[in-house]
Design an enzyme around this catalytic site. Structure first.
Site, PDB file in Angstrom:
ATOM      1  N   HIS A  48      65.239 -36.506 -10.085  1.00 16.26           N
ATOM      2  CA  HIS A  48      64.472 -37.669 -10.570  1.00 16.26           C
ATOM      3  C   HIS A  48      64.497 -38.850  -9.591  1.00 16.26           C
ATOM      4  CE1 HIS A  48      68.445 -39.009 -11.935  1.00 16.26           C
ATOM      5  NE2 HIS A  48      67.941 -40.213 -12.137  1.00 16.26           N
ATOM      6  N   ASP A  49      65.613 -39.017  -8.908  1.00 11.45           N
ATOM      7  CA  ASP A  49      65.708 -40.169  -8.003  1.00 11.45           C
ATOM      8  C   ASP A  49      65.530 -39.811  -6.536  1.00 11.45           C
ATOM      9  OD1 ASP A  49      65.945 -42.190  -9.847  1.00 11.45           O
ATOM     10  OD2 ASP A  49      68.147 -42.129  -9.915  1.00 11.45           O
ATOM     11  N   LYS A  58      64.445 -42.216  -3.822  1.00  8.84           N
ATOM     12  CA  LYS A  58      65.289 -43.287  -3.276  1.00  8.84           C
ATOM     13  C   LYS A  58      65.571 -43.070  -1.786  1.00  8.84           C
ATOM     14  CE  LYS A  58      67.277 -45.160  -7.453  1.00  8.84           C
ATOM     15  NZ  LYS A  58      68.460 -45.294  -8.327  1.00  8.84           N
ATOM     16  N   HIS A  70      60.407 -45.842  -6.257  1.00  9.92           N
ATOM     17  CA  HIS A  70      61.068 -44.540  -6.026  1.00  9.92           C
ATOM     18  C   HIS A  70      60.484 -43.371  -6.849  1.00  9.92           C
ATOM     19  CE1 HIS A  70      63.675 -45.508  -9.532  1.00  9.92           C
ATOM     20  NE2 HIS A  70      63.873 -44.204  -9.599  1.00  9.92           N
ATOM     21  N   HIS A 126      59.612 -40.816 -14.842  1.00  9.58           N
ATOM     22  CA  HIS A 126      60.914 -40.938 -15.524  1.00  9.58           C
ATOM     23  C   HIS A 126      61.319 -42.383 -15.831  1.00  9.58           C
ATOM     24  CE1 HIS A 126      62.705 -41.499 -11.440  1.00  9.58           C
ATOM     25  NE2 HIS A 126      63.707 -42.085 -12.077  1.00  9.58           N
ATOM     26  N   HIS A 127      60.472 -43.342 -15.452  1.00 15.17           N
ATOM     27  CA  HIS A 127      60.774 -44.733 -15.827  1.00 15.17           C
ATOM     28  C   HIS A 127      59.690 -45.342 -16.717  1.00 15.17           C
ATOM     29  CE1 HIS A 127      64.546 -45.542 -13.806  1.00 15.17           C
ATOM     30  NE2 HIS A 127      64.086 -44.931 -12.705  1.00 15.17           N
ATOM     31  N   ASP A 155      69.500 -40.672 -18.064  1.00 18.91           N
ATOM     32  CA  ASP A 155      69.692 -41.590 -16.940  1.00 18.91           C
ATOM     33  C   ASP A 155      70.426 -42.841 -17.416  1.00 18.91           C
ATOM     34  OD1 ASP A 155      69.426 -42.382 -14.314  1.00 18.91           O
ATOM     35  OD2 ASP A 155      67.342 -43.086 -14.526  1.00 18.91           O
TER      36      ASP A 155
HETATM   37 FE   LIG Z   1      68.523 -42.381 -12.002  1.00 20.97          FE
HETATM   38 FE   LIG Z   2      65.226 -43.547 -11.361  1.00 19.06          FE
END
Ligand SMILES: [Fe+2]
Ligand SMILES: [Fe+2]
Length: 375
Positions: free
Chosen positions: A225-226, A229, A254, A278-279, A309
């Protein structure tokens, strides 16, 4: 077909000679016998297809001889040569299936030759029929064998394929883990974050009784998911102080960067939207990003991951605070169920936290997604 051969049986030699003469120009081998025993001996030792026997002979009658022939050589075609006076016997023999045809004395040469030809044809037809039947039987049993073999082969191959597939999946999950670890390693505070989010998310997915492929997708999307970044400057990610608005905007990129990174990977096609969203907030409010999707428009895996998360982030140390106690997490998830979080995902997570308590958060647990899905 082999050579045609006929056996004439008669106690009168001049009759036998006349019959031999009759077939001199035919491509037929002619055997003769004057006694029944002699006739049976010829049949035993020579390939003969047609027997023509006189009815009236000393000792055994023609019908009796042909009965014996039928018993010992059932394929041989039997003809009876008889005078008009014995007609009743002959007809009876035909009816009982003991002979094929009747020839009468005195005979007509052409008729006799034609009848003999028919007898040979009859024999050959019967043999051909038997051969075809045998062939069909053989082919049927070969087909059955082949079918059995095929079933076995298909079974084996399917098993091999399933195993190879599983190996491939394990290998690719390893690769994805390595990638996620590399991302987490940018910041010492987030080490193991991705794996734990993947684990928590897949536990919530199983609590929600998702089908296995979806649980797998939730786990992999959780791991990744990240991943975006990677594209955010280390200075921003590790900054211990409050972020400026510009830095905050950079962080917010991200999910999109992650989706772009994963897009070219074909086997991750269904994971890409889960990462991108996911955000997003469940209520579609401006706090969510990047697309402000709402409710069911947000991929279910993304909704699960957002809860996982949050749990992971709150229960991990940060440069600016120590990890928070579980009660805070429970309160937070309660408070944001229906706004930030999908209420079903939030409820499933709360059930798990209630049931498992601290052990839900066990760190460094070796997680095997496939054992988990099967278990
Ligand atoms: Fe995360
Ligand atoms: Fe995230």
């Amino acid at each position: 077909m082999g050579e045609r051969a006929v056996l004439f049986v008669d106690d009168e030699l001049n009759i036998l000679r006349a019959l031999q003469r009759l077939l001199r120009s035919e491509p037929i081998a002619v055997h003769v016998a004057t006694r029944p025993e002699e006739a049976l001996e010829v049949l035993r030792t020579r390939p003969v297809q047609v027997v023509v026997s006189d009815q009236r002979m000393p000792g055994t009658s023609g019908v009796d001889l042909l009965s014996a022939v039928r018993e010992r050589h059932p394929d041989v075609v039997r003809l009876l040569l008889t005078g008009f006076t014995e007609m009743t016997i002959a007809v009876d023999a035909i009816n009982r299936g003991q002979i094929y045809r009747l020839l009468t004395k005195p005979w007509n040469d052409d008729e006799l030759r034609a009848t003999l030809r028919q007898a040979f044809d009859h024999y050959e037809l019967k043999r051909e029929n038997q051969r075809l039947h045998a062939l069909t039987r053989e082919q049927n049993s070969e087909l059955q064998d082949l079918n059995r073999n095929l079933e076995g082969i298909v079974r084996d191959r399917t098993k091999q394929l399933a195993e190879a597939n599983q190996e491939l999946r394990n290998a690719y999950v390893q690769t994805i883990r390595a990638l996620a670890e590399a991302v987490d390693a940018k910041d010492s505070y987030t080490r193991g974050h991705s794996e734990r989010v993947g684990v928590y998310a897949s536990k919530i997915a199983r609590e929600l009784e998702f089908p296995k492929p979806l649980i797998e997708r939730v786990y992999i999307a959780g791991l990744l998911h990240d991943v975006g970044k990677i594209g955010v400057r280390d200075a921003v990610i590790t900054k211990p102080d409050r972020l400026t608005l510009a830095e905050y905007e950079e962080i917010r990129l991200h999910p999109e960067i992650g989706a772009r990174i994963l897009e070219p990977v074909r086997f991750l096609a269904d994971v890409v939207p889960c990462v991108r969203h996911h955000h997003e907030w469940y209520d579609g409010s401006a706090s969510g990003y990047p697309d402000r999707l709402r409710g069911d428009a947000i991929p279910i895996a993304s909704r699960v991951i957002l809860v996982a998360d949050t749990v992971e982030a709150m229960t991990s140390d940060r440069p600016y605070r120590r990890r928070l106690p579980l009660e805070n997490v429970v309160r937070e998830i309660h408070a944001f169920a229906g706004t930030q979080f999908d209420p079903d995902c939030a409820a499933a997570c709360l059930r798990l936290l209630e049931r498992e308590g601290e052990s839900f958060l066990r760190r460094d647990q070796k997680f095997d997604i496939y054992a988990f899905i099967e278990g």
